[in-house]
Design a protein around this motif. Structure first.
Motif, PDB file in Angstrom:
ATOM      1  N   ALA A 174     -30.184  -1.965  -7.110  1.00  0.00           N
ATOM      2  CA  ALA A 174     -30.998  -1.666  -8.285  1.00  0.00           C
ATOM      3  C   ALA A 174     -32.016  -2.770  -8.553  1.00  0.00           C
ATOM      4  N   ARG A 175     -33.240  -2.351  -8.875  1.00  0.00           N
ATOM      5  CA  ARG A 175     -34.285  -3.282  -9.298  1.00  0.00           C
ATOM      6  C   ARG A 175     -35.327  -2.499 -10.082  1.00  0.00           C
ATOM      7  N   ALA A 176     -36.135  -3.201 -10.834  1.00  0.00           N
ATOM      8  CA  ALA A 176     -37.205  -2.546 -11.586  1.00  0.00           C
ATOM      9  C   ALA A 176     -38.237  -1.974 -10.615  1.00  0.00           C
ATOM     10  N   LEU A 177     -38.761  -0.793 -10.945  1.00  0.00           N
ATOM     11  CA  LEU A 177     -39.755  -0.128 -10.104  1.00  0.00           C
ATOM     12  C   LEU A 177     -40.928   0.307 -10.970  1.00  0.00           C
ATOM     13  N   ASP A 178     -42.132   0.275 -10.393  1.00  0.00           N
ATOM     14  CA  ASP A 178     -43.305   0.685 -11.150  1.00  0.00           C
ATOM     15  C   ASP A 178     -43.493   2.191 -11.084  1.00  0.00           C
ATOM     16  N   ASP A 179     -44.280   2.712 -12.023  1.00  0.00           N
ATOM     17  CA  ASP A 179     -44.491   4.153 -12.118  1.00  0.00           C
ATOM     18  C   ASP A 179     -45.184   4.718 -10.889  1.00  0.00           C
ATOM     19  N   TYR A 187     -37.221  13.309  -5.129  1.00  0.00           N
ATOM     20  CA  TYR A 187     -35.845  13.204  -5.625  1.00  0.00           C
ATOM     21  C   TYR A 187     -35.492  11.726  -5.750  1.00  0.00           C
ATOM     22  N   LEU A 188     -34.986  11.327  -6.903  1.00  0.00           N
ATOM     23  CA  LEU A 188     -34.471   9.985  -7.123  1.00  0.00           C
ATOM     24  C   LEU A 188     -32.967  10.114  -7.333  1.00  0.00           C
ATOM     25  N   THR A 189     -32.159   9.299  -6.625  1.00  0.00           N
ATOM     26  CA  THR A 189     -30.713   9.510  -6.629  1.00  0.00           C
ATOM     27  C   THR A 189     -29.953   8.254  -7.080  1.00  0.00           C
ATOM     28  N   PRO A 190     -30.099   7.849  -8.343  1.00  0.00           N
ATOM     29  CA  PRO A 190     -29.373   6.672  -8.822  1.00  0.00           C
ATOM     30  C   PRO A 190     -27.924   6.997  -9.178  1.00  0.00           C
ATOM     31  N   ASN A 191     -27.076   5.958  -9.174  1.00  0.00           N
ATOM     32  CA  ASN A 191     -25.780   6.108  -9.831  1.00  0.00           C
ATOM     33  C   ASN A 191     -25.950   5.714 -11.296  1.00  0.00           C
ATOM     34  N   GLU A 192     -24.856   5.636 -12.035  1.00  0.00           N
ATOM     35  CA  GLU A 192     -24.970   5.386 -13.477  1.00  0.00           C
ATOM     36  C   GLU A 192     -25.638   4.047 -13.779  1.00  0.00           C
ATOM     37  N   SER A 193     -25.201   2.993 -13.097  1.00  0.00           N
ATOM     38  CA  SER A 193     -25.743   1.666 -13.393  1.00  0.00           C
ATOM     39  C   SER A 193     -27.199   1.542 -12.969  1.00  0.00           C
ATOM     40  N   GLU A 194     -27.564   2.167 -11.866  1.00  0.00           N
ATOM     41  CA  GLU A 194     -28.956   2.132 -11.413  1.00  0.00           C
ATOM     42  C   GLU A 194     -29.859   2.901 -12.364  1.00  0.00           C
ATOM     43  N   ALA A 195     -29.370   4.054 -12.858  1.00  0.00           N
ATOM     44  CA  ALA A 195     -30.151   4.824 -13.832  1.00  0.00           C
ATOM     45  C   ALA A 195     -30.356   4.016 -15.108  1.00  0.00           C
ATOM     46  N   GLY A 222     -40.043  13.620  -9.504  1.00  0.00           N
ATOM     47  CA  GLY A 222     -39.974  15.072  -9.482  1.00  0.00           C
ATOM     48  C   GLY A 222     -38.662  15.617 -10.012  1.00  0.00           C
ATOM     49  N   ALA A 223     -37.545  15.111  -9.490  1.00  0.00           N
ATOM     50  CA  ALA A 223     -36.210  15.532  -9.918  1.00  0.00           C
ATOM     51  C   ALA A 223     -35.277  14.334  -9.789  1.00  0.00           C
ATOM     52  N   VAL A 224     -34.271  14.293 -10.646  1.00  0.00           N
ATOM     53  CA  VAL A 224     -33.330  13.167 -10.669  1.00  0.00           C
ATOM     54  C   VAL A 224     -31.934  13.701 -10.389  1.00  0.00           C
ATOM     55  N   VAL A 225     -31.231  13.013  -9.497  1.00  0.00           N
ATOM     56  CA  VAL A 225     -29.856  13.350  -9.162  1.00  0.00           C
ATOM     57  C   VAL A 225     -29.011  12.124  -9.485  1.00  0.00           C
ATOM     58  N   VAL A 226     -28.261  12.174 -10.579  1.00  0.00           N
ATOM     59  CA  VAL A 226     -27.434  11.038 -10.985  1.00  0.00           C
ATOM     60  C   VAL A 226     -26.030  11.251 -10.438  1.00  0.00           C
ATOM     61  N   THR A 227     -25.602  10.377  -9.540  1.00  0.00           N
ATOM     62  CA  THR A 227     -24.242  10.469  -9.020  1.00  0.00           C
ATOM     63  C   THR A 227     -23.303   9.792 -10.016  1.00  0.00           C
ATOM     64  N   LEU A 228     -22.234  10.512 -10.386  1.00  0.00           N
ATOM     65  CA  LEU A 228     -21.371  10.108 -11.498  1.00  0.00           C
ATOM     66  C   LEU A 228     -19.946   9.789 -11.060  1.00  0.00           C
ATOM     67  N   GLY A 229     -19.761   9.419  -9.789  1.00  0.00           N
ATOM     68  CA  GLY A 229     -18.430   9.077  -9.307  1.00  0.00           C
ATOM     69  C   GLY A 229     -17.475  10.241  -9.438  1.00  0.00           C
ATOM     70  N   GLU A 230     -16.334  10.009 -10.096  1.00  0.00           N
ATOM     71  CA  GLU A 230     -15.311  11.050 -10.219  1.00  0.00           C
ATOM     72  C   GLU A 230     -15.756  12.211 -11.094  1.00  0.00           C
ATOM     73  N   ASN A 231     -16.899  12.057 -11.791  1.00  0.00           N
ATOM     74  CA  ASN A 231     -17.425  13.147 -12.618  1.00  0.00           C
ATOM     75  C   ASN A 231     -18.472  13.987 -11.909  1.00  0.00           C
ATOM     76  N   GLY A 232     -18.607  13.812 -10.596  1.00  0.00           N
ATOM     77  CA  GLY A 232     -19.498  14.659  -9.822  1.00  0.00           C
ATOM     78  C   GLY A 232     -20.937  14.182  -9.831  1.00  0.00           C
ATOM     79  N   VAL A 233     -21.844  15.120 -10.000  1.00  0.00           N
ATOM     80  CA  VAL A 233     -23.267  14.794  -9.925  1.00  0.00           C
ATOM     81  C   VAL A 233     -24.043  15.652 -10.913  1.00  0.00           C
ATOM     82  N   LEU A 234     -25.068  15.058 -11.521  1.00  0.00           N
ATOM     83  CA  LEU A 234     -25.931  15.785 -12.449  1.00  0.00           C
ATOM     84  C   LEU A 234     -27.338  15.825 -11.878  1.00  0.00           C
ATOM     85  N   TYR A 235     -27.867  17.035 -11.703  1.00  0.00           N
ATOM     86  CA  TYR A 235     -29.241  17.249 -11.228  1.00  0.00           C
ATOM     87  C   TYR A 235     -30.099  17.719 -12.388  1.00  0.00           C
TER      88      TYR A 235
END
Length: 313
Positions: A174-179, A187-195, A222-235
């Motif tokens: 994880a690091r800061a990113l510009d717009d 598609y951006l695929t962060p986990n909870e801490s990265e999001a 365009g679209a965000v896919v947050v991986t949530l560990g044992e709680n699956g994934v939110l698109y």
């Protein structure tokens, strides 16, 4: 020969030297260890292995762009890629070493301390990607993370976007990113801490994940896919939200590499033209299988295993 356009992955290979001991030594001290293992690592290489195994006999070819040193760890990388069917588009740099990491694991707690030396891959430049513009432009999906220098990540995403290739950015480490860079991501695929790092929004539940996704889309993703560990994934995209529960393939042995497994398999599913919901289920199944086995690259699921788990419903 597959008729599906390739998946192209940019990233690094690391040889991970993993030591387990009661405690870390102090400066000038030697302690006895309990266990040692030399493992294949590096998020990009892990994702390429995941993609190649998930691809099976009929899926897309998988190409991996990186830099290696001219050393034994480079031979280790090439052996793994050859065995998995990955096509290596790699520059060897005799002036430095292949990426490696020292990983200390505290035996009682499983907590770790890590030193990473990216070596040759830390010298990736925009020119490395521009030299492979034809390859990237021929792909169906381009995947990258943040283990190579940001200028190389930006160049790869820009080349893919110009060619109409789907882009996936796994924003790790994880690091800061510009717009401007975020706007290159289909598609951006962060986990909870990265999001949370990217948005400042705590992601502790579904509402937090949705709010973080909205903030990232407002910055151009365009679209965000947050991986949530044992709680699956939110698109989440501009028109819909999909939550896919975790796929349970057995008892959890180790979660190392689960996110890499997800990203590689997700890229394959998109390359094959699977609808997003099916692609999410496919990737979730790959990740669910990977956590039942120790290791990173060694834990990645085959196409037959993924299909069998999905068939169980």
């Amino acid at each position: 020969m597959s008729v599906v356009k390739p998946v192209v992955v940019l990233g690094i290979f690391n040889a991970d030297a993993v030591y387990r001991a009661e405690r870390q030594p102090k400066i000038g001290e030697t302690v006895m260890g309990e266990k040692f293992k030399l493992e294949a690592g590096g998020k990009g290489s892990n994702q390429a292995v995941s993609a190649a195994r998930a691809s099976g006999e009929t899926g897309p070819e998988v190409h991996f762009i990186s830099r290696l040193g001219a050393d034994d760890f480079a031979k280790m990388a090439r052996k793994i890629w050859s065995e998995t069917g990955i096509i290596a588009d790699v520059t060897e740099d005799p002036e430095t070493h292949t990426g490696s990491a020292f990983i200390f694991i505290e035996a009682a707690t499983g907590n770790n301390a890590i030193i990473v030396c990216p070596g040759a891959a830390g010298k990736m430049t925009a020119a490395d990607l521009e030299a492979r513009a034809d390859l990237i432009g021929s792909a169906s999906v381009f995947v990258t993370q943040l283990e190579t220098p940001v200028e190389s990540v930006r160049a790869g995403l820009a080349i893919a976007r110009k060619a109409g290739v789907k882009t996936i950015l796994n924003p790790a480490p994880a690091r800061a990113l510009d717009d401007e860079l975020l706007a290159l991501c289909d598609y951006l695929t962060p986990n909870e801490s990265e999001a949370e790092l990217l948005t400042g929004i705590a992601v502790t539940d579904r509402a937090g994940a949705e709010a973080a996704a909205d903030a990232l889309m407002a910055r151009g993703v365009g679209a965000v896919v947050v991986t949530l560990g044992e709680n699956g994934v939110l698109y989440r995209d501009q028109s819909r939200t999909i939550h896919v529960p975790v796929a349970r393939a057995g008892a959890v042995a180790e979660t190392t590499g689960a996110g890499d497994s997800f990203n590689g398999a997700f890229a394959v599913a998109l390359a094959e033209g699977q609808p997003v919901e099916e692609a999410l289920r496919f990737a979730n199944a790959a990740a669910g299988i990977s956590v039942t086995r120790p290791g990173a690259s060694d834990s990645m699921a085959s196409r037959a295993e993924i299909d069998a788990l999905l068939a169980r419903g």
